[in-house]
Design a protein around this motif. Structure first.
Motif, mmCIF file in Angstrom:
data_model
loop_
_atom_site.group_PDB
_atom_site.id
_atom_site.type_symbol
_atom_site.label_atom_id
_atom_site.label_comp_id
_atom_site.label_asym_id
_atom_site.label_seq_id
_atom_site.Cartn_x
_atom_site.Cartn_y
_atom_site.Cartn_z
ATOM 1 N N PRO A 56 -35.696 -0.363 57.688
ATOM 2 C CA PRO A 56 -35.749 -0.928 58.976
ATOM 3 C C PRO A 56 -37.008 -1.699 59.340
ATOM 4 N N GLN A 57 -36.935 -2.358 60.460
ATOM 5 C CA GLN A 57 -37.742 -3.475 60.899
ATOM 6 C C GLN A 57 -39.066 -2.535 61.221
ATOM 7 N N SER A 58 -38.868 -1.312 61.803
ATOM 8 C CA SER A 58 -39.720 -0.467 62.362
ATOM 9 C C SER A 58 -40.694 -0.101 61.384
ATOM 10 N N LEU A 59 -40.382 -0.259 59.983
ATOM 11 C CA LEU A 59 -41.416 0.180 58.866
ATOM 12 C C LEU A 59 -42.012 -1.150 58.275
ATOM 13 N N SER A 60 -41.890 -2.085 59.007
ATOM 14 C CA SER A 60 -42.571 -3.421 58.311
ATOM 15 C C SER A 60 -43.950 -3.651 58.247
ATOM 16 N N ASN A 61 -44.806 -2.818 59.126
ATOM 17 C CA ASN A 61 -46.187 -2.686 58.968
ATOM 18 C C ASN A 61 -46.547 -1.763 58.058
#
Length: 189
Positions: A56-61
């Motif tokens: 998920p994009q929310s986990l990119s960092n």
């Protein structure tokens, strides 16, 4: 007689004051407990190109940060748990349940989260977090033998609404690593 009247008047004033205090307390609505949205992501890191999948994009960092610390090239999302609670959470689940064609036995997973009463300004205080799995071990027996693995954490905080790596564990593949990523958001916002 004057002393009796004065004592009676003082007693009456005190009783009226206490009645007024209790009446004000009873008219106030009870305080609601804080409620939270809790998301637990379980990622597996590996160097196997076949293990590459979308995260998920929310986990990119989080992935960027992990890549600076670990030498794994691929990260895959194993599962996501989403819970809303104003108390504690206890989950028991089948992790990676096999289908009829799958030769790998199931992995049994459990986790729990207990909140602390002391909440920070921009962070959520956790009293304890426990994650465990019963994983099958390869033996000469056709019946799988299970071993318990897991981690228990006591008293920590996570920034509110920011995915945070709280633990890592080895899994059944010797070169892989499991990451537990917790996001907690107060629903009061």
């Amino acid at each position: 007689m004057n002393k009796t009247k004065i004592l009676f008047s003082i007693t009456l004033i005190c009783l009226l004051g206490l009645t007024n205090i209790f009446a004000q307390t009873q008219n106030q609505p009870p305080q609601a407990e804080p409620s939270y949205d809790v998301v637990l992501h379980i990622l597996t890191a590996s160097n196997n190109p076949a293990d590459k999948s979308s995260v998920p994009q929310s986990l990119s960092n989080v992935i960027k940060k992990l890549k600076t610390v670990y030498s794994y090239s691929n990260y895959s999302l194993n599962s996501t748990y989403l819970e809303r609670t104003s108390g504690n959470i206890e989950i028991q689940d089948i992790f990676g349940a096999p289908n009829q064609k799958d030769e790998n036995p199931a992995i049994f997973s459990n986790w729990s989260l207990y909140f602390s009463n002391n909440q920070g300004k921009d962070s959520i205080q956790v009293q304890s977090f426990k994650f465990g799995q019963r994983v099958p071990l390869k033996t000469s027996s056709p019946v799988p033998v299970y071993e318990q693995i897991g981690i228990t954490l006591q008293r920590f905080s996570v920034p509110e609404n920011i995915p945070t790596v709280i633990a890592s564990l080895s899994n059944s593949k010797s070169d892989d690593l499991i990451f537990l990523i917790l996001t907690v958001k107060s629903t009061e916002q």
